[in-house]
Design a protein around this motif. Structure first.
Motif, short mmCIF file in Angstrom:
data_model
loop_
_atom_site.label_atom_id
_atom_site.label_comp_id
_atom_site.label_asym_id
_atom_site.label_seq_id
_atom_site.Cartn_x
_atom_site.Cartn_y
_atom_site.Cartn_z
N ALA A 113 22.58 10.06 5.61
CA ALA A 113 22.19 10.81 5.00
C ALA A 113 22.89 10.57 3.34
N TYR A 114 21.83 10.37 2.22
CA TYR A 114 22.12 10.29 1.03
C TYR A 114 22.13 11.50 -0.15
N LEU A 128 21.42 24.28 7.76
CA LEU A 128 21.85 23.37 6.48
C LEU A 128 21.19 22.61 5.02
N ARG A 129 21.83 23.18 4.35
CA ARG A 129 22.02 22.73 2.71
C ARG A 129 21.36 21.71 2.25
N LEU A 130 20.47 21.08 1.70
CA LEU A 130 21.40 19.48 1.58
C LEU A 130 20.88 19.55 -0.07
N ASN A 131 21.61 19.04 -0.65
CA ASN A 131 21.48 18.72 -2.17
C ASN A 131 21.33 17.07 -2.56
N ALA A 132 19.91 16.91 -2.83
CA ALA A 132 19.61 15.55 -3.28
C ALA A 132 20.09 15.49 -4.63
N GLN A 133 21.01 15.95 -5.84
CA GLN A 133 20.39 15.45 -6.98
C GLN A 133 21.39 14.48 -7.57
N LEU A 144 15.23 12.97 0.23
CA LEU A 144 15.09 14.26 1.04
C LEU A 144 14.77 14.47 2.42
N GLU A 145 13.92 13.94 2.00
CA GLU A 145 12.54 14.26 3.81
C GLU A 145 13.28 13.35 5.06
N ARG A 146 13.34 12.16 3.75
CA ARG A 146 13.89 11.85 5.35
C ARG A 146 15.77 12.04 6.08
N ASP A 147 16.53 12.92 5.53
CA ASP A 147 17.33 13.60 5.64
C ASP A 147 17.02 14.45 6.35
N MET A 148 16.23 15.04 6.29
CA MET A 148 15.64 17.12 6.52
C MET A 148 15.19 16.02 8.49
#
Length: 219
Positions: A113-114, A128-133, A144-148
């Motif tokens: 994960a990045y 699960l919330r993903l922050n890609a900033q 973001l899409e890969r991690d999701m």
């Protein structure tokens, strides 16, 4: 500097991306160009690479496959629990999805994960919330899409595909990836929301996993 910038990733994680790209018609040498990764390393299961090398690899793959829709999401679906070595093994030892996701977040730097990922439980849903900033802007949507997608695949695998429906939200505008995300998640994604998130039906979160083995967990 983010302490995760210096984290080394197993090359097996990048090999999944390379195999996907080559199967889509990308040239192997163009994928590896400028990464400092050679073919010999790809055969070494113990090899580790830097995040900068992995990001250059992604840049190359994006240039090689500019017309593949939902590239990051589709590559994320190529990952499974076994891809992640000891991190994946630790998830296999957990009794419930909640335990597995808590373990996953505790040792997140050992994964691919990045995005910065956090868990939220409102009692009505588990997300699960993903922050890609923190990801370079030209790579942000890909990672973001890969991690999701990888997270969705892992939940499906741990639950033996019992969890089939995931609501997803993106903070950005709609893309041309709606169809594939809808197909995988069973529900169309929502855009222009307050955050990027995956929602797991609450009834599955604390249900004992059928693969749980107390002896394996003790080991």
């Amino acid at each position: 500097m983010n302490k995760r910038q210096n984290t080394l990733h197993p090359i097996a994680i990048s090999k999944v991306m390379i195999n996907f790209a080559v199967n889509q018609g990308a040239d192997l040498y163009m994928c590896l160009h400028g990464t400092g990764i050679d073919e010999q390393q790809l055969s070494d299961g113990a090899a580790l690479i830097q995040r900068e090398q992995e990001m250059r690899l992604v840049e190359n793959i994006m240039l090689e496959l500019p017309n593949v829709p939902a590239l990051g999401f589709r590559i994320g679906l190529s990952y499974n629990v076994a891809t992640f070595g000891i991190w994946g093994f630790s998830l296999r030892t957990c009794r419930t999805l909640r335990d597995a996701l808590t373990m996953a977040l505790r040792f997140l730097p050992l994964s691919t994960a990045y995005s910065e990922i956090s868990a939220f439980d409102t009692g009505e849903c588990f997300s699960l919330r993903l922050n890609a900033q923190g990801i370079p802007i030209h790579l942000r949507q890909f990672f973001l899409e890969r991690d999701m997608a990888a997270a969705i695949n892992i939940v499906k695998e741990l639950s033996l595909n019992e969890v089939q429906q995931f609501n997803t939200e993106f903070s950005g505008p709609s893309t041309d990836n709606v169809d594939i995300i809808t197909q995988v998640c069973g529900v169309a994604p929502e855009y222009q929301r307050g955050h990027n998130a995956i929602f797991i039906p609450i009834e599955y979160v604390d249900k004992p996993l059928s693969t749980y083995d107390a002896s394996l967990a003790q080991m």
